[in-house]
Write a protein that holds these residues in place. Structure first.
Motif, short mmCIF file in Angstrom:
data_model
loop_
_atom_site.label_atom_id
_atom_site.label_comp_id
_atom_site.label_asym_id
_atom_site.label_seq_id
_atom_site.Cartn_x
_atom_site.Cartn_y
_atom_site.Cartn_z
N GLY A 145 45.32 20.17 26.90
CA GLY A 145 44.38 19.53 27.82
C GLY A 145 43.57 20.60 28.53
N ASP A 167 53.50 12.15 32.90
CA ASP A 167 54.04 11.43 31.75
C ASP A 167 53.59 12.16 30.48
N ALA A 168 53.73 11.53 29.33
CA ALA A 168 53.44 12.19 28.06
C ALA A 168 51.96 12.56 27.90
N HIS A 169 51.08 11.97 28.71
CA HIS A 169 49.65 12.25 28.54
C HIS A 169 48.92 12.61 29.83
N HIS A 170 49.67 12.98 30.87
CA HIS A 170 49.04 13.35 32.15
C HIS A 170 49.85 14.47 32.83
N ILE A 214 44.23 14.84 31.41
CA ILE A 214 44.69 13.99 30.32
C ILE A 214 45.01 14.91 29.15
N THR A 215 46.18 14.73 28.55
CA THR A 215 46.60 15.58 27.44
C THR A 215 46.77 14.75 26.18
N TYR A 216 46.64 15.37 25.03
CA TYR A 216 46.83 14.64 23.77
C TYR A 216 48.25 14.80 23.23
N GLU A 217 49.08 15.61 23.94
CA GLU A 217 50.48 15.82 23.62
C GLU A 217 51.21 16.02 24.93
N PRO A 218 52.51 15.84 24.97
CA PRO A 218 53.22 16.10 26.23
C PRO A 218 53.05 17.56 26.68
N ASN A 258 51.57 22.85 25.94
CA ASN A 258 52.81 22.23 25.50
C ASN A 258 53.91 23.28 25.42
#
Length: 135
Positions: free
Chosen positions: A98, A65-68, A119-123, A91
């Motif tokens: 991440g 998803d947008a953060h994983h 875990i990411t802070y952006e897609p 990204n």
């Protein structure tokens, strides 16, 4: 006295004995330098060390998803050796969004397949194994 007479040669140090000694001295120095260079090359290459037996490969990545994102990779290392690996997510602009370091405990297995969720802070559009090393 002619230029090549033994008396002149003895007086100025140009004897056959000195030529032979100098030749053996140069051969010995050449052999010593060659041995030192070979030993340095073997030491520098890590031949026989555990680090030279470490291999790692990306196998897959899957944005969730947008953060994983999940990153899968395989590690081949000597048995009973701890390994640390860094994985990253990027990204669309190739910016790292991440990053995590995974500490693999020593096991009897020489081949391991690992899947890590980041875990990411952006897609993220790409996840990959950055590198592995021996701690």
């Amino acid at each position: 006295m002619p230029a090549g007479s033994p008396t002149l040669a003895g007086r100025y140090g140009e004897t056959a004995q000195r030529h032979t000694r100098n030749r053996w001295l140069l051969i010995g120095m050449g052999v010593f330098i060659a041995v030192v260079m070979i030993m340095w090359a073997i030491w520098g290459s890590g031949l026989g060390s555990k680090a030279s037996q470490l291999q790692f490969t990306d196998t897959a990545n899957n944005p969730i998803d947008a953060h994983h994102i999940t990153v899968s990779f395989s590690v081949d290392a000597p048995a009973h050796t701890a390994v640390d690996c860094a994985v990253e997510a990027q990204n669309i602009n190739f910016t790292v969004v991440g990053y995590d370091v995974i500490h693999l405990k020593p096991t009897a297995e020489t081949h391991q397949v690992i899947t890590k969720s980041l875990i990411t802070y952006e897609p993220a559009v790409e996840g990959s194994l950055d590198k592995c090393w021996l701690p």
